[in-house]
Scaffold this motif. Structure first.
Motif, short mmCIF file in Angstrom:
data_model
loop_
_atom_site.label_atom_id
_atom_site.label_comp_id
_atom_site.label_asym_id
_atom_site.label_seq_id
_atom_site.Cartn_x
_atom_site.Cartn_y
_atom_site.Cartn_z
N ILE A 1 0.83 -1.21 0.00
CA ILE A 1 0.00 0.00 0.00
C ILE A 1 0.86 1.26 0.00
O ILE A 1 0.53 2.25 -0.65
N ALA A 2 1.98 1.22 0.68
CA ALA A 2 2.86 2.39 0.74
C ALA A 2 3.41 2.77 -0.63
O ALA A 2 3.71 3.94 -0.88
N GLN A 3 3.52 1.82 -1.53
CA GLN A 3 4.08 2.14 -2.85
C GLN A 3 3.01 2.47 -3.89
O GLN A 3 3.34 2.90 -5.00
N LEU A 4 1.73 2.30 -3.54
CA LEU A 4 0.66 2.59 -4.50
C LEU A 4 0.37 4.08 -4.57
O LEU A 4 0.34 4.76 -3.55
N PRO A 5 0.13 4.59 -5.78
CA PRO A 5 -0.21 6.01 -5.91
C PRO A 5 -1.63 6.27 -5.41
O PRO A 5 -2.48 5.38 -5.40
N GLY A 6 -1.89 7.50 -4.99
CA GLY A 6 -3.24 7.88 -4.56
C GLY A 6 -4.21 7.82 -5.72
O GLY A 6 -3.84 8.05 -6.88
N LEU A 7 -5.44 7.50 -5.40
CA LEU A 7 -6.49 7.43 -6.43
C LEU A 7 -7.57 8.45 -6.09
O LEU A 7 -8.48 8.17 -5.33
N GLU A 8 -7.44 9.60 -6.64
CA GLU A 8 -8.45 10.63 -6.46
C GLU A 8 -9.35 10.63 -7.69
O GLU A 8 -8.89 10.34 -8.80
N PRO A 9 -10.61 10.97 -7.53
CA PRO A 9 -11.51 10.95 -8.69
C PRO A 9 -11.13 11.89 -9.82
O PRO A 9 -11.52 11.68 -10.94
N TYR A 10 -10.33 12.91 -9.57
CA TYR A 10 -9.92 13.88 -10.57
C TYR A 10 -11.15 14.62 -11.10
O TYR A 10 -12.14 14.02 -11.43
N GLU A 11 -11.02 15.91 -11.16
CA GLU A 11 -12.15 16.76 -11.53
C GLU A 11 -12.75 16.40 -12.89
O GLU A 11 -13.95 16.28 -13.01
N ASP A 12 -11.93 16.28 -13.91
CA ASP A 12 -12.49 16.08 -15.25
C ASP A 12 -12.86 14.63 -15.53
O ASP A 12 -13.56 14.35 -16.48
N GLY A 13 -12.40 13.70 -14.71
CA GLY A 13 -12.73 12.30 -14.93
C GLY A 13 -12.09 11.71 -16.17
O GLY A 13 -12.40 10.60 -16.56
N LYS A 14 -11.24 12.46 -16.83
CA LYS A 14 -10.61 12.00 -18.07
C LYS A 14 -9.10 11.84 -17.91
O LYS A 14 -8.47 11.20 -18.73
N SER A 15 -8.52 12.45 -16.91
CA SER A 15 -7.08 12.35 -16.71
C SER A 15 -6.68 10.89 -16.56
O SER A 15 -7.40 10.11 -15.94
N PRO A 16 -5.53 10.52 -17.12
CA PRO A 16 -5.11 9.13 -16.96
C PRO A 16 -4.85 8.81 -15.48
O PRO A 16 -4.38 9.65 -14.73
N LEU A 17 -5.19 7.62 -15.11
CA LEU A 17 -4.95 7.18 -13.74
C LEU A 17 -3.45 6.91 -13.56
O LEU A 17 -2.77 6.53 -14.51
N PRO A 18 -2.95 7.06 -12.34
CA PRO A 18 -1.52 6.87 -12.11
C PRO A 18 -1.08 5.41 -12.13
O PRO A 18 0.12 5.12 -12.09
N ILE A 19 -2.05 4.49 -12.21
CA ILE A 19 -1.73 3.07 -12.24
C ILE A 19 -2.87 2.35 -12.98
O ILE A 19 -4.03 2.74 -12.87
N THR A 20 -2.52 1.33 -13.74
CA THR A 20 -3.54 0.54 -14.42
C THR A 20 -3.90 -0.65 -13.55
O THR A 20 -3.19 -0.99 -12.59
N GLU A 21 -4.99 -1.31 -13.90
CA GLU A 21 -5.39 -2.50 -13.14
C GLU A 21 -4.33 -3.60 -13.27
O GLU A 21 -4.07 -4.31 -12.30
N LYS A 22 -3.73 -3.71 -14.43
CA LYS A 22 -2.68 -4.73 -14.61
C LYS A 22 -1.46 -4.41 -13.76
O LYS A 22 -0.90 -5.30 -13.10
N GLU A 23 -1.04 -3.16 -13.74
CA GLU A 23 0.10 -2.76 -12.91
C GLU A 23 -0.19 -3.01 -11.43
O GLU A 23 0.67 -3.47 -10.68
N PHE A 24 -1.42 -2.70 -11.03
CA PHE A 24 -1.82 -2.94 -9.64
C PHE A 24 -1.78 -4.44 -9.33
O PHE A 24 -1.21 -4.85 -8.32
N ARG A 25 -2.33 -5.24 -10.21
CA ARG A 25 -2.34 -6.70 -10.00
C ARG A 25 -0.91 -7.24 -9.93
O ARG A 25 -0.58 -8.08 -9.09
N ASP A 26 -0.05 -6.74 -10.81
CA ASP A 26 1.34 -7.17 -10.79
C ASP A 26 2.02 -6.80 -9.48
O ASP A 26 2.77 -7.61 -8.91
N ALA A 27 1.76 -5.61 -8.96
CA ALA A 27 2.33 -5.20 -7.68
C ALA A 27 1.81 -6.09 -6.55
O ALA A 27 2.58 -6.50 -5.67
N CYS A 28 0.54 -6.41 -6.60
CA CYS A 28 -0.07 -7.26 -5.56
C CYS A 28 0.51 -8.67 -5.56
O CYS A 28 0.63 -9.30 -4.50
#
Length: 184
Positions: free
Chosen positions: A7-34
């Motif tokens: 958890i300490a190495q995961l980036p924050g997940l804020e909803p972001y105002e426009d909802g279009k900004s790329p997320l700082p991590i993909t689901e695959k990257e998250f799964r790989d980290a896990c």
């Protein structure tokens, strides 16, 4: 303790105002980290997380995932009831009891009349539910599952595009009209 390092190495997940900004991590990257920090059983629970809960509620091995599935299932049933009612029909929820707050949320979404606005409203409600369910211990397995659900929700909302939706609607509409005119 291994969840702390994950958890300490995961980036924050804020909803972001426009909802279009790329997320700082993909689901695959998250799964790989896990995969480096979670046990096989925990990875199995993680892989079973879905935004569409199973019709039959079954324990997953995680209190958070079980609670999320119950809440999301109830919201989806409430949406079916509200949408049917809006069209003058009846939807039977197989004897399920749907809470007044879930019905109110569903009715508000249906009353918006704009599918994108309704999805944005439901997204906000889902995030509130997830925040309410979030464990106090931010370094436990359920915190990892909470992060996974949040990531799935944010990823899903980035798939909505008003222009693409309008174009798709127009294409479907014209194909129906062209198909009907050929039959007549």
């Amino acid at each position: 303790m291994s969840q702390y390092y994950l958890i300490a190495q995961l980036p924050g997940l804020e909803p972001y105002e426009d909802g279009k900004s790329p997320l700082p991590i993909t689901e695959k990257e998250f799964r790989d980290a896990c995969s480096s920090f979670l046990s096989e059983k925990e990875l199995e629970i993680l892989d079973g997380i879905s935004l569409i809960p199973p019709r039959d509620v079954q324990p997953t091995g995680s209190e958070l995932v079980d609670a999320w599935n119950r809440e999301e299932r109830e919201l989806r049933l409430a949406l079916a009831v509200a949408r049917a009612s809006h069209k003058g029909k009846t939807f039977f929820a197989d004897g399920e009891v749907i809470s007044a707050p879930a019905l109110q949320t569903a009715n508000t979404a249906v009353d918006l009349g704009d599918p994108l606005a309704a999805e944005e409203y439901l997204q906000s409600c889902r995030m509130e539910t997830l925040d309410r369910l979030r464990p106090m211990d931010m370094f436990c397995e359920d915190a990892v599952y909470c992060y996974a659900i949040r990531l799935k929700l944010l990823t899903r909302m980035r798939l909505f595009d008003e222009e693409r939706g309008h174009t798709s609607y127009q294409n479907i509409y014209h194909s129906i009209l062209n198909g009907n005119s050929q039959e007549n």
